[in-house]
Scaffold this motif. Structure first.
Motif, PDB file in Angstrom:
ATOM      1  N   HIS A  91      11.023  -6.440  11.783  1.00 40.50           N
ATOM      2  CA  HIS A  91      11.716  -5.237  11.346  1.00 40.50           C
ATOM      3  C   HIS A  91      10.896  -4.613  10.219  1.00 40.50           C
ATOM      4  O   HIS A  91      10.284  -5.324   9.420  1.00 40.50           O
ATOM      5  CB  HIS A  91      13.113  -5.640  10.846  1.00 40.50           C
ATOM      6  CG  HIS A  91      13.924  -4.546  10.215  1.00 40.50           C
ATOM      7  ND1 HIS A  91      13.686  -4.074   8.948  1.00 40.50           N
ATOM      8  CD2 HIS A  91      14.993  -3.858  10.673  1.00 40.50           C
ATOM      9  CE1 HIS A  91      14.573  -3.145   8.650  1.00 40.50           C
ATOM     10  NE2 HIS A  91      15.367  -2.986   9.677  1.00 40.50           N
ATOM     11  N   ALA A  92      10.878  -3.293  10.135  1.00 41.46           N
ATOM     12  CA  ALA A  92      10.216  -2.637   9.001  1.00 41.46           C
ATOM     13  C   ALA A  92      10.781  -1.241   8.807  1.00 41.46           C
ATOM     14  O   ALA A  92      11.251  -0.601   9.755  1.00 41.46           O
ATOM     15  CB  ALA A  92       8.708  -2.556   9.209  1.00 41.46           C
ATOM     16  N   GLY A 133       0.808  -1.211   0.000  1.00 39.91           N
ATOM     17  CA  GLY A 133       0.000   0.000   0.000  1.00 39.91           C
ATOM     18  C   GLY A 133       0.844   1.265   0.000  1.00 39.91           C
ATOM     19  O   GLY A 133       1.995   1.275  -0.411  1.00 39.91           O
ATOM     20  N   VAL A 134       0.246   2.337   0.477  1.00 43.19           N
ATOM     21  CA  VAL A 134       0.908   3.643   0.531  1.00 43.19           C
ATOM     22  C   VAL A 134       0.947   4.111   1.970  1.00 43.19           C
ATOM     23  O   VAL A 134      -0.042   4.007   2.699  1.00 43.19           O
ATOM     24  CB  VAL A 134       0.164   4.679  -0.335  1.00 43.19           C
ATOM     25  CG1 VAL A 134       0.788   6.061  -0.184  1.00 43.19           C
ATOM     26  CG2 VAL A 134       0.178   4.251  -1.804  1.00 43.19           C
ATOM     27  N   PHE A 135       2.080   4.610   2.387  1.00 42.65           N
ATOM     28  CA  PHE A 135       2.255   5.093   3.762  1.00 42.65           C
ATOM     29  C   PHE A 135       2.659   6.557   3.698  1.00 42.65           C
ATOM     30  O   PHE A 135       3.674   6.906   3.102  1.00 42.65           O
ATOM     31  CB  PHE A 135       3.335   4.287   4.476  1.00 42.65           C
ATOM     32  CG  PHE A 135       3.572   4.713   5.907  1.00 42.65           C
ATOM     33  CD1 PHE A 135       2.822   4.167   6.933  1.00 42.65           C
ATOM     34  CD2 PHE A 135       4.524   5.660   6.205  1.00 42.65           C
ATOM     35  CE1 PHE A 135       3.033   4.556   8.246  1.00 42.65           C
ATOM     36  CE2 PHE A 135       4.743   6.061   7.519  1.00 42.65           C
ATOM     37  CZ  PHE A 135       3.997   5.501   8.533  1.00 42.65           C
ATOM     38  N   THR A 136       1.843   7.425   4.286  1.00 47.96           N
ATOM     39  CA  THR A 136       2.144   8.859   4.273  1.00 47.96           C
ATOM     40  C   THR A 136       1.912   9.438   5.656  1.00 47.96           C
ATOM     41  O   THR A 136       0.856   9.251   6.247  1.00 47.96           O
ATOM     42  CB  THR A 136       1.250   9.605   3.267  1.00 47.96           C
ATOM     43  OG1 THR A 136       1.428   9.023   1.973  1.00 47.96           O
ATOM     44  CG2 THR A 136       1.631  11.082   3.198  1.00 47.96           C
ATOM     45  N   LEU A 165       4.405   3.823  13.078  1.00 48.52           N
ATOM     46  CA  LEU A 165       5.043   2.578  12.647  1.00 48.52           C
ATOM     47  C   LEU A 165       5.021   1.547  13.769  1.00 48.52           C
ATOM     48  O   LEU A 165       4.740   0.369  13.539  1.00 48.52           O
ATOM     49  CB  LEU A 165       6.485   2.858  12.219  1.00 48.52           C
ATOM     50  CG  LEU A 165       7.364   1.638  11.916  1.00 48.52           C
ATOM     51  CD1 LEU A 165       6.788   0.838  10.756  1.00 48.52           C
ATOM     52  CD2 LEU A 165       8.793   2.076  11.620  1.00 48.52           C
ATOM     53  N   ALA A 166       5.315   1.999  14.984  1.00 45.66           N
ATOM     54  CA  ALA A 166       5.311   1.088  16.130  1.00 45.66           C
ATOM     55  C   ALA A 166       3.941   0.436  16.292  1.00 45.66           C
ATOM     56  O   ALA A 166       3.840  -0.768  16.536  1.00 45.66           O
ATOM     57  CB  ALA A 166       5.702   1.835  17.401  1.00 45.66           C
ATOM     58  N   ASN A 211       7.048  13.850  14.643  1.00 47.18           N
ATOM     59  CA  ASN A 211       7.150  13.061  15.871  1.00 47.18           C
ATOM     60  C   ASN A 211       6.164  11.900  15.878  1.00 47.18           C
ATOM     61  O   ASN A 211       6.207  11.057  16.767  1.00 47.18           O
ATOM     62  CB  ASN A 211       6.910  13.954  17.087  1.00 47.18           C
ATOM     63  CG  ASN A 211       8.009  14.985  17.280  1.00 47.18           C
ATOM     64  OD1 ASN A 211       9.138  14.795  16.835  1.00 47.18           O
ATOM     65  ND2 ASN A 211       7.672  16.085  17.936  1.00 47.18           N
ATOM     66  N   ASP A 212       5.275  11.856  14.883  1.00 51.65           N
ATOM     67  CA  ASP A 212       4.262  10.808  14.822  1.00 51.65           C
ATOM     68  C   ASP A 212       4.707   9.588  14.021  1.00 51.65           C
ATOM     69  O   ASP A 212       4.060   8.546  14.074  1.00 51.65           O
ATOM     70  CB  ASP A 212       2.971  11.350  14.197  1.00 51.65           C
ATOM     71  CG  ASP A 212       2.307  12.400  15.065  1.00 51.65           C
ATOM     72  OD1 ASP A 212       2.445  12.311  16.297  1.00 51.65           O
ATOM     73  OD2 ASP A 212       1.668  13.312  14.508  1.00 51.65           O
TER      74      ASP A 212
END
Length: 419
Positions: free
Chosen positions: A192-193, A145-148, A208-209, A202-203
């Motif tokens: 891992h990623a 997908g897309v991560f923004t 991701l976590a 800061n987000d």
């Protein structure tokens, strides 16, 4: 306003001993950054930073970081060899590679490094190569997908489309992979990623976590695998431009803690260790490229020619990356002259700055090109027969130490066969 960590007087003394161009690193800043990161994640007893060796592959830098409690993240045979020679042992080394040659896996296993597999097919390849599956193993996850999120330090996000990235297991593959690895003898697992690069938010890490923590809970429930650590990798950026806000590592650590308490702790996974690989965050602001003005060119534009070139710092030429420039001794002078700052390669993209407003520059001026401590020297090359520069460490007591000599023509010719 960006200020160099070195003064004109200090640079003048250095250039007597170390001819320009050279990369300069700030030991005090490096140690302070390492300690801030460690403090931000002190809530997690197993926390460890695995510095990305590819960012700044210099033994002196690696030894400083090891003294500060960091491990080494390696991606190649020679990075493994360097980490070993710098004193990193066993689980202090993380091996995260892709399209990996057999000899790299063999050395990683011999050193007792934690191997982070990039692809499902590498499971069988690793077994065939080293003869067994290590009891501790990690897999790299790619959610597709897309991560923004947030803003990149380049104004865009270099890797904000995981679905188009060559790295990692799909969701289906990582579930199947964990089951297979467990059946082959693995006992302790890691995830891992790496989803985005150079983020000024800061987000990012907490987001991701959250993704990885939820995945970990599902993986442990469905596969029965003991997930011991989660590696958040890199992606926390630095403000290359003066008007960009810096990330707050304390706020980032707190954001990850909240996700940990909301997701992992209730699932009975409160003992999971958190790892990071913050090469750029750790080193970029604590390094600079020092170069001298050689020439001027007055044609359709005003050009300042310096003795460094893209072979010393390729990021601006490679993808238009911004690096701030200080004309030393003129830090407070008005920036009322427009220049392209160029190197001497036979390529028109060999420009450290385009249409950059600077104080009036004079021949012999020393320029500091900021934020080159990561992915600066390490991406150097020998195009046009250019020689790689020296690396110098500004030590905590104000003295300097040569930590890599400049290449010579003899080095350049050393691998050539003239017969």
């Amino acid at each position: 306003m960006k200020r160099p960590f070195v003064t004109l007087e200090q640079l003048r003394e250095m250039t007597v001993q170390y001819p320009t161009p050279f990369h300069l690193y700030d030991e005090k800043g490096i140690r302070e950054n390492a300690r801030k990161l460690k403090e931000a994640f002190a809530w997690n007893p197993g926390f460890k930073e695995y510095f990305a060796v590819k960012a700044t592959p210099n033994p002196a830098i690696l030894k400083i970081l090891r003294e500060e409690g960091c491990g080494a993240d390696c991606s190649s045979l020679t990075e493994l060899m360097m980490s070993d020679r710098c004193g990193f042992t066993g689980p202090e080394i993380m091996f995260s590679s892709n399209d990996t040659p057999a000899e790299d896996f063999k050395l990683a296993a011999k050193l007792g490094a934690t191997i982070n597999l990039d692809d499902f097919t590498h499971i069988d390849f690793l077994k065939e190569t080293i003869g067994f599956i290590p009891e501790t193993i990690s897999c790299r996850f790619n959610p597709g997908g897309v991560f923004t999120i947030g803003e990149s330090t380049e104004g865009f996000q270099v890797m904000d489309n995981p679905g188009d990235s060559k790295y990692g297991f799909t969701r289906e593959q990582i579930f199947e992979g964990f089951k297979k690895l467990k059946a082959m003898g693995a006992k302790r697992f890691g995830i891992h990623a790496f989803l985005a690069s150079n983020t000024l938010s800061n987000d990012y890490y907490p987001t991701l976590a959250g993704i990885l923590f939820r995945l970990a809970v599902e993986l442990e429930r469905e596969t029965g695998c003991d997930i011991c650590f989660i590696n958040l990798s890199g992606g926390v950026g630095v403000p290359y431009k003066p008007d960009q806000p810096a990330n707050d590592i304390a706020a980032i650590g707190e954001g990850v803690r909240r996700q940990f308490e909301e997701i992992l702790a209730p699932a009975g996974m409160g003992d999971v260790a958190i790892y990071t690989e913050l090469g750029r965050f750790m080193l970029a602001p604590n390094g600079c490229l020092v170069t001298k003005v050689l020439h001027f060119k007055h044609t359709y534009k005003e050009y300042v020619g310096v003795d460094a070139c893209a072979a010393n710092l390729m990021r601006p030429a490679m993808y238009g990356a911004y690096h701030h420039i200080t004309v030393m001794g003129k830090e407070d002078a008005p920036c009322d002259h427009k220049y392209d700052v160029t190197g001497g390669l036979c390529e028109n993209n060999d420009k450290f700055a385009i249409d950059r407003m600077l104080p009036e520059v004079e021949q012999g001026d020393l320029l500091v090109i900021h934020d080159t401590g990561a992915h600066g020297f390490s991406m150097g090359y020998n195009y046009n027969g250019k020689l790689r520069s020296a690396e110098v460490l500004l030590q905590e007591d104000g003295s300097t130490r040569l930590i890599r000599r400049a290449e010579t023509p003899e080095d350049y010719f050393a691998t050539m066969i003239f017969d």
